[in-house]
Design a protein around this motif. Structure first.
Motif, PDB file in Angstrom:
ATOM      1  N   LYS A  57      -0.769 -10.247  -1.936  1.00 46.37           N
ATOM      2  CA  LYS A  57      -0.704 -10.451  -3.313  1.00 46.37           C
ATOM      3  C   LYS A  57       0.764 -11.566  -3.425  1.00 46.37           C
ATOM      4  CE  LYS A  57       0.743  -7.210  -5.512  1.00 46.37           C
ATOM      5  NZ  LYS A  57       0.806  -5.730  -5.943  1.00 46.37           N
ATOM      6  N   GLN A 121       3.351   4.520  -6.620  1.00 43.04           N
ATOM      7  CA  GLN A 121       1.997   4.912  -7.278  1.00 43.04           C
ATOM      8  C   GLN A 121       0.835   4.429  -6.374  1.00 43.04           C
ATOM      9  OE1 GLN A 121       1.663   2.676 -10.878  1.00 43.04           O
ATOM     10  NE2 GLN A 121      -0.340   2.482 -10.678  1.00 43.04           N
ATOM     11  N   ASN A 122       1.094   3.280  -5.600  1.00 38.31           N
ATOM     12  CA  ASN A 122      -0.040   2.857  -4.717  1.00 38.31           C
ATOM     13  C   ASN A 122      -0.479   3.722  -3.409  1.00 38.31           C
ATOM     14  OD1 ASN A 122      -0.579   0.656  -6.512  1.00 38.31           O
ATOM     15  ND2 ASN A 122       0.557  -0.928  -5.118  1.00 38.31           N
ATOM     16  N   TYR A 141      -7.154   9.675 -14.132  1.00 31.42           N
ATOM     17  CA  TYR A 141      -6.288   8.526 -13.965  1.00 31.42           C
ATOM     18  C   TYR A 141      -6.030   7.740 -15.454  1.00 31.42           C
ATOM     19  CZ  TYR A 141      -3.662   5.125 -11.129  1.00 31.42           C
ATOM     20  OH  TYR A 141      -2.688   4.349 -10.914  1.00 31.42           O
ATOM     21  N   LYS A 144      -3.021   7.686 -17.939  1.00 32.33           N
ATOM     22  CA  LYS A 144      -2.105   6.531 -17.838  1.00 32.33           C
ATOM     23  C   LYS A 144      -1.868   5.958 -19.137  1.00 32.33           C
ATOM     24  CE  LYS A 144      -4.643   3.133 -15.562  1.00 32.33           C
ATOM     25  NZ  LYS A 144      -4.997   2.498 -14.159  1.00 32.33           N
ATOM     26  N   SER A 217       2.660   4.711 -13.450  1.00 27.93           N
ATOM     27  CA  SER A 217       2.005   3.395 -14.103  1.00 27.93           C
ATOM     28  C   SER A 217       2.437   2.812 -15.344  1.00 27.93           C
ATOM     29  CB  SER A 217       0.263   3.968 -14.109  1.00 27.93           C
ATOM     30  OG  SER A 217      -0.231   3.033 -14.957  1.00 27.93           O
ATOM     31  N   ASN A 239       5.878 -12.386 -10.021  1.00 36.62           N
ATOM     32  CA  ASN A 239       4.959 -11.556  -9.027  1.00 36.62           C
ATOM     33  C   ASN A 239       5.512 -11.618  -7.673  1.00 36.62           C
ATOM     34  OD1 ASN A 239       3.116 -10.600 -10.624  1.00 36.62           O
ATOM     35  ND2 ASN A 239       1.443 -11.818 -10.273  1.00 36.62           N
ATOM     36  N   LYS A 307      -4.518  -3.198 -21.580  1.00 39.46           N
ATOM     37  CA  LYS A 307      -4.995  -2.897 -20.240  1.00 39.46           C
ATOM     38  C   LYS A 307      -5.526  -1.281 -19.868  1.00 39.46           C
ATOM     39  CE  LYS A 307      -1.590  -2.098 -16.934  1.00 39.46           C
ATOM     40  NZ  LYS A 307      -1.933  -0.801 -16.461  1.00 39.46           N
TER      41      LYS A 307
HETATM   42  O1  C5P Z   1      -2.980   1.804 -12.352  1.00 39.11           O
HETATM   43  P1  C5P Z   1      -2.313   0.525 -12.904  1.00 39.11           P
HETATM   44  O2  C5P Z   1      -2.880  -0.219 -13.981  1.00 39.11           O
HETATM   45  O3  C5P Z   1      -0.775   0.931 -13.274  1.00 39.11           O
HETATM   46  O4  C5P Z   1      -1.980   0.019 -11.746  1.00 39.11           O
HETATM   47  C1  C5P Z   1      -1.366  -1.562 -11.571  1.00 39.11           C
HETATM   48  C2  C5P Z   1      -1.550  -1.955 -10.197  1.00 39.11           C
HETATM   49  O5  C5P Z   1      -1.163  -3.556 -10.399  1.00 39.11           O
HETATM   50  C3  C5P Z   1      -0.643  -1.562  -9.251  1.00 39.11           C
HETATM   51  O6  C5P Z   1      -1.653  -1.383  -8.086  1.00 39.11           O
HETATM   52  C4  C5P Z   1       0.211  -2.591  -9.091  1.00 39.11           C
HETATM   53  O7  C5P Z   1       0.860  -2.682  -7.713  1.00 39.11           O
HETATM   54  C5  C5P Z   1      -0.371  -3.776  -9.539  1.00 39.11           C
HETATM   55  N1  C5P Z   1       0.352  -4.778 -10.003  1.00 39.11           N
HETATM   56  C6  C5P Z   1       0.735  -6.095  -9.566  1.00 39.11           C
HETATM   57  N2  C5P Z   1       1.501  -7.195 -10.056  1.00 39.11           N
HETATM   58  C7  C5P Z   1       1.907  -6.744 -11.153  1.00 39.11           C
HETATM   59  C8  C5P Z   1       1.567  -5.551 -11.884  1.00 39.11           C
HETATM   60  C9  C5P Z   1       1.121  -4.744 -11.217  1.00 39.11           C
HETATM   61  O8  C5P Z   1       0.407  -6.151  -8.453  1.00 39.11           O
HETATM   62  N3  C5P Z   1       2.650  -7.678 -11.813  1.00 39.11           N
END
Ligand code: C5P
Length: 365
Positions: A57, A121-122, A141, A144, A217, A239, A307
């Motif tokens: 990512k 969380q992951n 889930y 959240k 989350s 990011n 979301k």
């Molecule tokens: O379940 P939830 O919607 O909170 O999950 C968000 C997911 O998106 C997580 O796995 C997180 O690592 C990812 N994320 C990401 N970049 C972001 C925001 C969230 O990769 N800017």
């Protein structure tokens, strides 16, 4: 929100929400299948998957961020070298310097908080997916959404209208009704995998993991939204910062594990990292990468609460997929629950949430 950015004429806001809903359904099914379709002794390392997710990512975000950096002016190129002003190398080096300046900005540390929360969380998600039926995991889930709404009100001072609070309540009720169905009818599992290999699951452990994941989350999502909407910095740069800060916490369990197990057996780091890391594991990682990228776009172009509604819709998509793929029998409770979820989503959208950005200059940010 007047000039929404769009792709092929479709506003990114809606495109990203629909993509997220589809991605979420796919992830729940694939992740659960990847965990329980093999005996426990042959499951892949969740820690490696989390690390791979961040690396991939982060790399994709870095490439997009680089592509978005404005071409340097002749003056800027000239600053690097007076000899060959227009050379490609100079242009590249100016762009790289611009990008690294943006990435290692003064406020980049702010991303360390959501980064740590997301890594936790992951990892929790894998614990939950290994110990709960896919449908139970997915529906639980959804709580959240409530933690996210609570943190949005608390941290972003988001004002929700009465209609929006009511729609959140209906969402919880709709999710609950769908859950009754999955509790009563065991065949409601959206993954066929549990029939493939007898894999012992510990629902209590699974539920605790989901509840903790709902908390991270909500907090991480709202914190990311706050950082994003309070600065001019590019989404893709944010990011990259998020992924960079994730590397250390994602590596920690791997190093710990290697020290306690791998070293004794005498395996090399890479062979123990990627042990049993087959096609399903990679599929899980890639679907998660897509999810991370789309989540970031949804947070930018919509908001965290919306979301949550998109991922609720994914329950409906998952169930429809299981009707088509696994002969799942649709019942009246499922239809009722899904309709309530859909109406709640529509109701929430009738009254857009407002953010009071002024308060975010508070001392703790
Ligand atoms: O379940 P939830 O919607 O909170 O999950 C968000 C997911 O998106 C997580 O796995 C997180 O690592 C990812 N994320 C990401 N970049 C972001 C925001 C969230 O990769 N800017």
């Amino acid at each position: 929100t007047q000039s929404l950015p769009s792709l092929w004429g479709i506003p990114l806001k809606y495109l990203s929400l629909v993509t997220l809903a589809v991605q979420n359904s796919a992830l729940t099914i694939i992740m659960h299948y990847s965990r329980v379709s093999t005996p426990p002794s042959r499951t892949y390392s969740a820690a490696t998957a989390v690390l791979m997710n961040e690396i991939l990512k982060g790399t994709i975000s870095l490439l997009i961020a680089f592509a978005r950096i404005e071409s340097p002016s002749a003056y800027e190129v000239g600053q690097v070298s007076h000899i060959s002003q227009r050379s490609l190398v100079n242009r590249l080096s100016v762009r790289l310097r611009k990008l690294s300046k943006e990435i290692f900005s003064q406020d980049c540390w702010k991303l360390s908080i959501p980064a740590i929360l997301y890594v936790i969380q992951n990892n929790l998600q894998y614990v939950a997916a290994s110990n709960l039926e896919a449908a139970t995991f997915q529906v639980t889930y959804q709580m959240k959404i409530l933690t996210t709404a609570a943190f949005s009100v608390l941290l972003l001072r988001k004002k929700l209208s009465t209609a929006q609070w009511i729609s959140l309540l209906f969402l919880a009720i709709g999710v609950g009704i769908v859950q009754i169905q999955s509790g009563v009818d065991k065949s409601a599992s959206v993954a066929p995998s549990t029939n493939v290999v007898a894999h012992s699951m510990n629902p209590m452990k699974g539920f605790l993991a989901v509840f903790a994941a709902c908390f991270t989350s909500g907090l991480a999502g709202v914190y990311f939204e706050m950082v994003l909407k309070n600065s001019q910095a590019d989404l893709w740069v944010r990011n990259v910062q998020l992924s960079l800060f994730s590397l250390l916490p994602a590596l920690a369990p791997i190093i710990f594990d290697q020290q306690s197990n791998g070293a004794q057996i005498g395996k090399s780091l890479t062979s123990s990292l990627f042990e049993n890391f087959g096609a399903w594991a990679w599929a899980t990682v890639w679907v998660q990468v897509l999810g991370g990228l789309v989540t970031a776009m949804v947070i930018k172009y919509s908001d965290n609460i919306l979301k949550g509604f998109a991922t609720s819709l994914s329950i409906v998509i998952s169930f429809l997929a299981s009707v088509a793929l696994f002969n799942f029998q649709m019942t009246i409770t499922f239809v009722l629950g899904s309709v309530i979820v859909l109406i709640a989503t529509w109701l929430y959208n009738q009254h857009p949430a407002r953010i009071n950005l002024a308060i975010n200059k508070d001392s703790w940010m």
